[in-house]
Write an enzyme that holds these catalytic residues in place. Structure first.
Site, PDB file in Angstrom:
ATOM      1  N   ASP A  21      60.549  43.279  74.003  1.00 16.66           N
ATOM      2  CA  ASP A  21      59.128  42.541  74.561  1.00 16.66           C
ATOM      3  C   ASP A  21      59.009  40.795  73.971  1.00 16.66           C
ATOM      4  OD1 ASP A  21      58.804  45.731  74.724  1.00 16.66           O
ATOM      5  OD2 ASP A  21      59.400  44.474  76.215  1.00 16.66           O
ATOM      6  N   ASP A  78      60.174  51.288  81.728  1.00 16.22           N
ATOM      7  CA  ASP A  78      59.980  50.970  80.819  1.00 16.22           C
ATOM      8  C   ASP A  78      58.696  51.587  80.701  1.00 16.22           C
ATOM      9  OD1 ASP A  78      59.585  47.515  79.093  1.00 16.22           O
ATOM     10  OD2 ASP A  78      59.103  49.208  78.350  1.00 16.22           O
TER      11      ASP A  78
HETATM   12  C1  DX5 Z   1      55.525  48.336  77.633  1.00 16.41           C
HETATM   13  C2  DX5 Z   1      56.278  48.167  76.370  1.00 16.41           C
HETATM   14  C3  DX5 Z   1      57.409  49.179  76.223  1.00 16.41           C
HETATM   15  C4  DX5 Z   1      57.025  50.440  75.945  1.00 16.41           C
HETATM   16  C5  DX5 Z   1      57.117  51.194  74.633  1.00 16.41           C
HETATM   17  O1  DX5 Z   1      55.623  46.752  78.151  1.00 16.41           O
HETATM   18  O2  DX5 Z   1      57.252  47.349  77.394  1.00 16.41           O
HETATM   19  O3  DX5 Z   1      58.588  48.405  75.055  1.00 16.41           O
HETATM   20  O4  DX5 Z   1      55.515  50.794  76.915  1.00 16.41           O
HETATM   21  O5  DX5 Z   1      56.823  52.509  74.118  1.00 16.41           O
HETATM   22  P1  DX5 Z   1      55.649  53.238  74.812  1.00 16.41           P
HETATM   23  O6  DX5 Z   1      55.177  53.087  75.842  1.00 16.41           O
HETATM   24  O7  DX5 Z   1      56.786  54.984  74.851  1.00 16.41           O
HETATM   25  O8  DX5 Z   1      55.369  53.108  72.994  1.00 16.41           O
HETATM   26 ZN    ZN Z   2      59.227  45.910  77.786  1.00 14.85          ZN
END
Ligand code: DX5
Ligand code: ZN
Length: 224
Positions: A35, A176
């Site tokens: 990200d 995601d």
């Molecule tokens: C949200 C991020 C994700 C994700 C992380 O912008 O892109 O990588 O939400 O995982 P969770 O939601 O399971 O913590």
């Molecule tokens: Zn992401």
């Protein structure tokens, strides 16, 4: 279509990323989800290009780069990527996003488009010929640890139906945000193919990463 797991690196132990990547290799993870946030498109700043290029040096797992960045075309040339890596940009991030997608493919890697919860899947009709993946955000982008939005199932099913209608049954759908095993099951039943695993399913304190990945994969085999 094959179901794939993409581990969200922003949820890994960032103080020991090399070790986390080794564990992800051992867990048979299909993609590393990276990200990138600019503090403007989303109110957060995370991983950057130097880190991406360093990670490319130490692993063969393909990268699934999620650019939560205004006007991403400014930056796509900063990454040394290969043909199996994906650069996914947000539909909402540039008025010329079609051009950005062609620029990404011109780099020799795959192009993905992401849509925020409020963006209709119909928006992708005239981009479908220029993408290798569609990312349906199941939370508002920017932070881990959020809750899936109401209607993510219907939206994923609609995205699948539309892509098929547009002659693109070949394009995988990635989801995601809060992809827990239960949400993963529900989204797989509605057409999701690539699952971004973060704090909801993979990076869980005192739980073995390979076991978590194996459990998620066997759940997917049961339902899809
Ligand atoms: C949200 C991020 C994700 C994700 C992380 O912008 O892109 O990588 O939400 O995982 P969770 O939601 O399971 O913590
Ligand atoms: Zn992401």
């Amino acid at each position: 279509m094959k179901k794939l797991l993409s581990a969200s690196l922003m949820c890994a132990d960032l103080t020991n990323l090399g070790e986390s990547i080794r564990k992800l290799e051992a867990a048979g993870i299909d993609y590393l989800h990276i990200d990138i946030m600019d503090g403007s498109f989303v109110p957060n700043i995370t991983l950057g290009f130097d880190l991406i290029n360093a990670i490319k040096e130490i692993t063969d797992i393909p990268l699934d780069i999620h650019m939560m960045v205004e006007k991403p075309s400014r930056f796509i040339g900063r990454m040394k990527l290969g043909k199996n890596d994906i650069v996914c940009v947000h539909y909402e991030s540039d008025i010329h996003i079609h051009r950005t997608l062609t620029e990404i493919r011109a780099l020799g890697c795959k192009a993905g488009i992401a849509i925020n919860p409020q963006t209709p899947p119909e928006s992708l009709e005239f981009l479908a010929d220029s993408i290798d993946m569609a990312l349906v955000m199941t939370v508002n982008p920017g932070f881990a640890g959020q809750k899936i939005f109401e209607g993510a199932d219907r939206k994923t099913a609609k995205m699948r139906r539309l892509l098929n209608e547009w002659g693109h049954a070949d394009i995988p759908i990635e989801v995601d945000g809060n992809i827990s095993p239960a949400n993963g099951r529900m989204l797989c039943e509605n057409g999701a193919d690539i699952f971004v695993l973060g704090t909801s399913s993979l990076f869980i304190k005192d739980k073995d990463m390979k076991q978590s990945a194996d459990d998620f994969r066997s759940m997917l085999r049961e339902v899809c």
